[in-house]
Design a protein around this motif. Structure first.
Motif, PDB file in Angstrom:
ATOM      1  N   PRO A  19       0.834  -1.204   0.000  1.00 33.81           N
ATOM      2  CA  PRO A  19       0.000   0.000   0.000  1.00 33.81           C
ATOM      3  C   PRO A  19       0.868   1.252   0.000  1.00 33.81           C
ATOM      4  O   PRO A  19       1.997   1.251   0.512  1.00 33.81           O
ATOM      5  CB  PRO A  19      -0.789  -0.129   1.313  1.00 33.81           C
ATOM      6  N   LEU A  20       0.321   2.316  -0.567  1.00 34.96           N
ATOM      7  CA  LEU A  20       1.089   3.556  -0.675  1.00 34.96           C
ATOM      8  C   LEU A  20       1.545   4.048   0.693  1.00 34.96           C
ATOM      9  O   LEU A  20       2.678   4.536   0.844  1.00 34.96           O
ATOM     10  CB  LEU A  20       0.238   4.633  -1.366  1.00 34.96           C
ATOM     11  N   GLY A  21       0.697   3.893   1.690  1.00 32.98           N
ATOM     12  CA  GLY A  21       1.065   4.344   3.026  1.00 32.98           C
ATOM     13  C   GLY A  21       2.283   3.633   3.563  1.00 32.98           C
ATOM     14  O   GLY A  21       3.161   4.239   4.188  1.00 32.98           O
ATOM     15  N   ARG A  22       2.382   2.324   3.285  1.00 30.40           N
ATOM     16  CA  ARG A  22       3.540   1.556   3.758  1.00 30.40           C
ATOM     17  C   ARG A  22       4.799   1.939   2.992  1.00 30.40           C
ATOM     18  O   ARG A  22       5.896   1.970   3.556  1.00 30.40           O
ATOM     19  CB  ARG A  22       3.268   0.066   3.614  1.00 30.40           C
ATOM     20  N   VAL A  23       4.653   2.236   1.703  1.00 31.46           N
ATOM     21  CA  VAL A  23       5.803   2.664   0.912  1.00 31.46           C
ATOM     22  C   VAL A  23       6.343   3.988   1.446  1.00 31.46           C
ATOM     23  O   VAL A  23       7.547   4.148   1.687  1.00 31.46           O
ATOM     24  CB  VAL A  23       5.420   2.795  -0.572  1.00 31.46           C
ATOM     25  N   LEU A  24       5.434   4.945   1.657  1.00 30.55           N
ATOM     26  CA  LEU A  24       5.856   6.236   2.187  1.00 30.55           C
ATOM     27  C   LEU A  24       6.430   6.085   3.591  1.00 30.55           C
ATOM     28  O   LEU A  24       7.399   6.762   3.961  1.00 30.55           O
ATOM     29  CB  LEU A  24       4.669   7.210   2.198  1.00 30.55           C
ATOM     30  N   GLY A  25       5.845   5.181   4.370  1.00 30.44           N
ATOM     31  CA  GLY A  25       6.363   4.936   5.709  1.00 30.44           C
ATOM     32  C   GLY A  25       7.766   4.359   5.687  1.00 30.44           C
ATOM     33  O   GLY A  25       8.604   4.691   6.533  1.00 30.44           O
ATOM     34  N   ALA A  26       8.035   3.484   4.706  1.00 29.32           N
ATOM     35  CA  ALA A  26       9.376   2.916   4.578  1.00 29.32           C
ATOM     36  C   ALA A  26      10.397   3.999   4.247  1.00 29.32           C
ATOM     37  O   ALA A  26      11.502   4.022   4.808  1.00 29.32           O
ATOM     38  CB  ALA A  26       9.385   1.838   3.501  1.00 29.32           C
ATOM     39  N   TYR A  27      10.033   4.904   3.352  1.00 27.36           N
ATOM     40  CA  TYR A  27      10.931   6.008   3.020  1.00 27.36           C
ATOM     41  C   TYR A  27      11.153   6.904   4.233  1.00 27.36           C
ATOM     42  O   TYR A  27      12.290   7.311   4.523  1.00 27.36           O
ATOM     43  CB  TYR A  27      10.359   6.825   1.860  1.00 27.36           C
ATOM     44  N   ALA A  28      10.072   7.229   4.947  1.00 26.13           N
ATOM     45  CA  ALA A  28      10.182   8.107   6.117  1.00 26.13           C
ATOM     46  C   ALA A  28      11.027   7.462   7.208  1.00 26.13           C
ATOM     47  O   ALA A  28      11.858   8.128   7.855  1.00 26.13           O
ATOM     48  CB  ALA A  28       8.793   8.447   6.654  1.00 26.13           C
ATOM     49  N   SER A  29      10.842   6.169   7.427  1.00 23.07           N
ATOM     50  CA  SER A  29      11.629   5.470   8.455  1.00 23.07           C
ATOM     51  C   SER A  29      13.108   5.464   8.109  1.00 23.07           C
ATOM     52  O   SER A  29      13.971   5.697   8.967  1.00 23.07           O
ATOM     53  CB  SER A  29      11.117   4.037   8.617  1.00 23.07           C
ATOM     54  N   GLU A  30      13.419   5.190   6.844  1.00 17.10           N
ATOM     55  CA  GLU A  30      14.820   5.158   6.419  1.00 17.10           C
ATOM     56  C   GLU A  30      15.466   6.536   6.614  1.00 17.10           C
ATOM     57  O   GLU A  30      16.609   6.643   7.076  1.00 17.10           O
ATOM     58  CB  GLU A  30      14.911   4.747   4.963  1.00 17.10           C
ATOM     59  N   MET A  31      14.726   7.594   6.277  1.00 15.19           N
ATOM     60  CA  MET A  31      15.260   8.944   6.446  1.00 15.19           C
ATOM     61  C   MET A  31      15.465   9.277   7.917  1.00 15.19           C
ATOM     62  O   MET A  31      16.470   9.887   8.294  1.00 15.19           O
ATOM     63  CB  MET A  31      14.307   9.958   5.802  1.00 15.19           C
ATOM     64  N   THR A  32      14.526   8.871   8.758  1.00 12.03           N
ATOM     65  CA  THR A  32      14.645   9.132  10.193  1.00 12.03           C
ATOM     66  C   THR A  32      15.853   8.428  10.781  1.00 12.03           C
ATOM     67  O   THR A  32      16.633   9.016  11.545  1.00 12.03           O
ATOM     68  CB  THR A  32      13.365   8.680  10.921  1.00 12.03           C
ATOM     69  N   PHE A  33      16.034   7.156  10.424  1.00 13.35           N
ATOM     70  CA  PHE A  33      17.166   6.401  10.951  1.00 13.35           C
ATOM     71  C   PHE A  33      18.494   6.990  10.471  1.00 13.35           C
ATOM     72  O   PHE A  33      19.469   7.038  11.225  1.00 13.35           O
ATOM     73  CB  PHE A  33      17.063   4.935  10.542  1.00 13.35           C
TER      74      PHE A  33
END
Length: 268
Positions: A19-33
């Motif tokens: 889902p688009l939300g999970r894709v965006l969440g994966a990008y956001a998590s990677e950037m945060t880490f």
């Protein structure tokens, strides 16, 4: 089918199944880490977050004071030049050196085995450089208004700062290219061989000898300064059309970024 097309096809299949939300969440998590990792590394965070300000205050304000008194508009040029310096460091060293280290440590092989979009890793690196560059640029903007004799308005400085933040991308692409091709031990030396000549031969801080002046156009730092000055309405120190400089910066971003992605897709 090439390794690059295989990697892109795999990435599209993965993101299409999420889902688009999970894709965006994966990008956001990677950037945060990525951002947390950098901020928890004082040897990297301190030089690029804290050093640009005192260096600007010493060289761009204190030592340049007599020259600025004779030519007030010079303060705007110096402020813009030090902003370029502030965004170059996190992009070249933060992206290039850390990518080389993580490649040597096998982190990219681990990333390939994870069910995450392949582009998230590269996006996180570039976002980290943009955020750190923006923080440094904001400190220089405040200093320029308070003690740097800058004559630009707050909206003009804000627009210049936005250009500088986006202008981190070409240097990040160069960093990606270096990190994708050299080892962790060689990366700092290679980055310095590019960073230092670019810094001093781009005409950012002092007049260059006549024989060297025509070659400033080969450096992305020169073009970023020209775009920022043009966006802020500074005409006295513009030597090339800002639109041409912007096109060159876009070309640098796509060329070196594309070559880096191709290398990472083939060999990791």
């Amino acid at each position: 089918m090439t390794a690059l097309s295989t990697a892109l096809t795999t990435d599209r299949m993965l993101t299409a199944s999420m889902p688009l939300g999970r894709v965006l969440g994966a990008y956001a998590s990677e950037m945060t880490f990525e951002l947390k990792r950098v901020l928890r590394t004082p040897g990297f965070a301190i030089p690029f977050l804290l050093l640009p300000l005192p260096i600007y205050l010493f060289f761009g304000v204190a030592m340049a004071g007599p020259a600025v008194a004779k030519q007030p508009s010079l303060a705007n040029y110096l402020a813009s030049s030090w902003m370029v310096y502030a965004v170059m460091g996190p992009a070249l060293f933060g992206v290039g050196c850390t990518l080389a280290q993580e490649r040597d440590a096998g982190l990219l092989k681990l990333k390939r085995a994870m069910p995450a979009p392949a582009g998230a890793y590269i996006a996180a690196k570039m976002a980290m450089a943009m955020i750190l560059g923006a923080i440094s640029v904001m400190s220089l903007m405040v200093a320029g208004l308070l003690v740097g004799n800058v004559t630009l308005s707050v909206p003009q400085l804000a627009l210049m700062g936005a250009i500088m933040t986006v202008g981190t991308l070409p240097f990040s692409a160069i960093g990606l290219f270096i990190g994708a091709h050299v080892s962790a031990s060689a990366a700092p030396a290679i980055v310095n061989l590019i960073f230092l000549p670019m810094l001093w031969l781009s005409g950012l801080f002092f007049p260059l000898p006549k024989i060297i002046e025509p070659f400033v156009v080969v450096w992305p730092a020169f073009h970023l300064n020209q775009v920022a000055l043009g966006a802020a309405g500074v005409t006295e120190f513009r030597f090339i059309a800002p639109a041409i400089s912007a096109a060159i910066l876009a070309g640098v971003t796509f060329l070196f970024g594309g070559l880096a992605i191709r290398r990472l897709a083939r060999k990791g």
